[in-house]
Scaffold this active site. Structure first.
Site, PDB file in Angstrom:
ATOM      1  N   LYS A  86       0.851  -1.191   0.000  1.00 19.96           N
ATOM      2  CA  LYS A  86       0.000   0.000   0.000  1.00 19.96           C
ATOM      3  C   LYS A  86       0.883   1.236   0.000  1.00 19.96           C
ATOM      4  CE  LYS A  86      -4.121   1.947   2.194  1.00 19.96           C
ATOM      5  NZ  LYS A  86      -5.136   1.781   3.247  1.00 19.96           N
ATOM      6  N   ASP A  92     -14.708   4.628   8.964  1.00 17.89           N
ATOM      7  CA  ASP A  92     -15.037   4.595   7.537  1.00 17.89           C
ATOM      8  C   ASP A  92     -15.530   3.201   7.162  1.00 17.89           C
ATOM      9  OD1 ASP A  92     -15.376   5.571   4.974  1.00 17.89           O
ATOM     10  OD2 ASP A  92     -13.307   5.198   4.357  1.00 17.89           O
TER      11      ASP A  92
END
Length: 509
Positions: A282, A398
């Protein structure tokens, strides 16, 4: 003896004695004639005419004599001799030009090699020497500046600085100060007269183009683009491969507004690190242009509050990566299904890959589950939310079907870089938003047992908020957050003051 030769005919050589006196006598001249300067010059002219018949014809003006110039100065004599030499040299050049050119239409010129001054040349006074570029008669001059008094001229010929023609030419000259990328052409040469309105529009457009070019350059050199990385990130990935930690990086598998995810095969394991067979890399984007409003997730987090600064975006990105690493570590220790952290290098986070054979696990929104699997997934998520809140002391902030993967018959949580603790000034608001997303998704998915957002919030947090409508419910949440914030300011500790009726109930199917 003297009459012998006259006696009869004989050979010519016998009629003349080489040792005899000459038969003809030369005319005698006086010493004054021999020393005459006029005679010497006439003899010199005869010799010059015999040697150089055209030089005299090409010479301009009368021959310099002692009657019309003072010859007492050596400098003047030297200049006269030099002038004569230059004229002879130029005459020789003209003869060479005529010989070489002949009747050809294309001719060459030795004009640059001539010695005489321009006013002595045969060229016309009106002829333009294009090699002298200091003054071009066909090029418009730059407009002259207006004096401080603001006008030029007198009487009826006064021209102020607001004159339309004068201002138009000045605006045309100012265009040369634009950026080199903005092509303005030869406006001065064409004598353009730009009005103030047109010039201001062009100026604004030039500045806009310059800023756009700078943004593109900045994005290309210093930030990660879609499915691409900047040179610094590429160097970090190269070092991981060269060190043997990663075997190879296959390609991009996902892109988002804050990061780009690559797939890679793990390399050799070390003593302190176990490298999984497949890894997910990532790479956090090195600009905050696309999610500037996300600073609220980190600036109020007590773990990073002292290090947060908007002045250095790269440090903020590193804190984002570090925050996700710490959150994933907490979740892994609690047994929540999530990617396992391998290593963190600046803004590059290497994790275990959720999927198989370079194919990532599908998101919960993209997979079609049966009613039993949907019900099973709902209770798994409810249990994970309780574990996050109670054991990890975290709120996902989230949580939705976009950040949940379905792999090996269970749900995996990803993307926890924005996760905060419940004591965050907006922690309970984020939890209520997560509960709303989860409740709406599973209610639409046909799970009859799915709680609404208020019931799910109380089940996860253990808070017994009794409110009849959503507005009052959120008002009580804000009151709790305000009370906790006042407690932190008074005591300086990040401790929760939320009143709870014990541990929240564990929902199991």
């Amino acid at each position: 003896a003297a009459a012998a030769p006259e006696a009869g005919p004989g050979p010519a050589w016998q009629s003349k004695c080489p040792w005899g006196a000459p038969s003809t006598t030369s005319m005698s001249c006086s010493l004054a004639d021999v020393m005459s300067e006029q005679l010497a010059k006439e003899l010199q002219l005869e010799e010059e005419n015999a040697a150089f018949p055209e030089v005299v014809a090409a010479a301009e003006g009368p021959f310099i004599t002692g009657e019309n110039i003072d010859t007492s100065s050596d400098l003047m004599l030297a200049q006269m001799l030099q002038m004569e030499f230059d004229r002879e040299y130029d005459a020789q050049l003209r003869r060479e030009e005529k010989k070489i050119n002949g009747d050809s239409k294309v001719s060459i010129s030795f004009e640059n090699y001539r010695k005489v001054h321009p006013y002595d040349s045969d060229s016309s006074e009106d002829e333009v020497d294009w090699q002298d570029t200091r003054h071009d008669p066909y090029r418009a001059d730059k407009p002259t500046t207006t004096p401080k008094r603001g006008f030029i001229g007198k009487g009826k010929d006064i021209t102020t600085k607001h004159d339309e023609v004068l201002c138009g030419r000045k605006n045309t000259a100012r265009m040369e100060n634009f950026a080199p990328e903005f092509q303005v052409g030869d406006g001065i040469g064409m004598d353009l007269k730009l009005s103030n309105q047109v010039f201001n529009a062009l100026k604004q457009h030039a500045y806009s183009e310059e800023r756009r070019s700078a943004r593109l350059h900045e994005k290309k050199e210093h930030s990660t683009a879609e499915k691409a990385v900047d040179p610094k990130t590429r160097l970090l990935l190269y070092k991981m491969v060269n060190s043997g930690m990663l075997e190879t990086i296959t390609g991009c598998i996902s892109t988002g507004k804050e990061s780009v995810v690559f797939h890679a095969y793990g390399g050799n394991a070390t003593e302190d690190k176990v490298i999984p067979p497949e890894c997910a890399i990532k790479v956090f984007k090195t600009t905050l242009n696309e999610f500037k409003n996300r600073d609220k997730y980190i600036k109020d987090d007590y773990r990073f509050k002292d290090r947060f600064s908007k002045l250095n975006p790269r440090k903020i990105i590193r804190m984002w990566a570090e925050k996700e690493m710490h959150n994933l570590t907490r979740m892994q220790n609690a047994g929540i299904p999530c990617p396992r952290v391998v290593i963190l290098k600046k803004h590059v986070l290497v994790m275990s890959f959720i999927g198989q054979d370079q194919v990532p696990a599908p998101k919960l929104k993209d997979v079609t589950l049966s009613s039993e699997d949907m019900k099973k997934a709902y209770y798994q998520i409810l249990n994970m939310m309780q574990q996050l809140y109670r054991e990890c002391n975290l709120v996902h902030a989230d949580l939705s079907e976009y950040n949940m993967l379905w792999h090996d018959g269970k749900v995996w949580l990803i993307d926890v870089s924005q996760s905060v603790e419940p004591t965050h000034p907006h922690g309970l608001e984020f939890l209520f938003r997560d509960c709303r997303n989860v409740s709406q998704f599973f209610q639409k998915g046909g799970v009859a047992e799915a709680l609404n957002e208020r019931e799910l919030f109380n089940a996860v947090s253990g808070l017994n908020i009794t409110a009849d409508n959503e507005v009052d419910f959120q008002a009580e949440i804000e009151a709790l957050e305000k009370m906790n914030e006042d407690h932190v300011q008074n005591h300086g500790k990040k401790l929760s003051t939320f009143s709870s009726d014990g541990d929240p109930p564990i929902y199991d199917e």
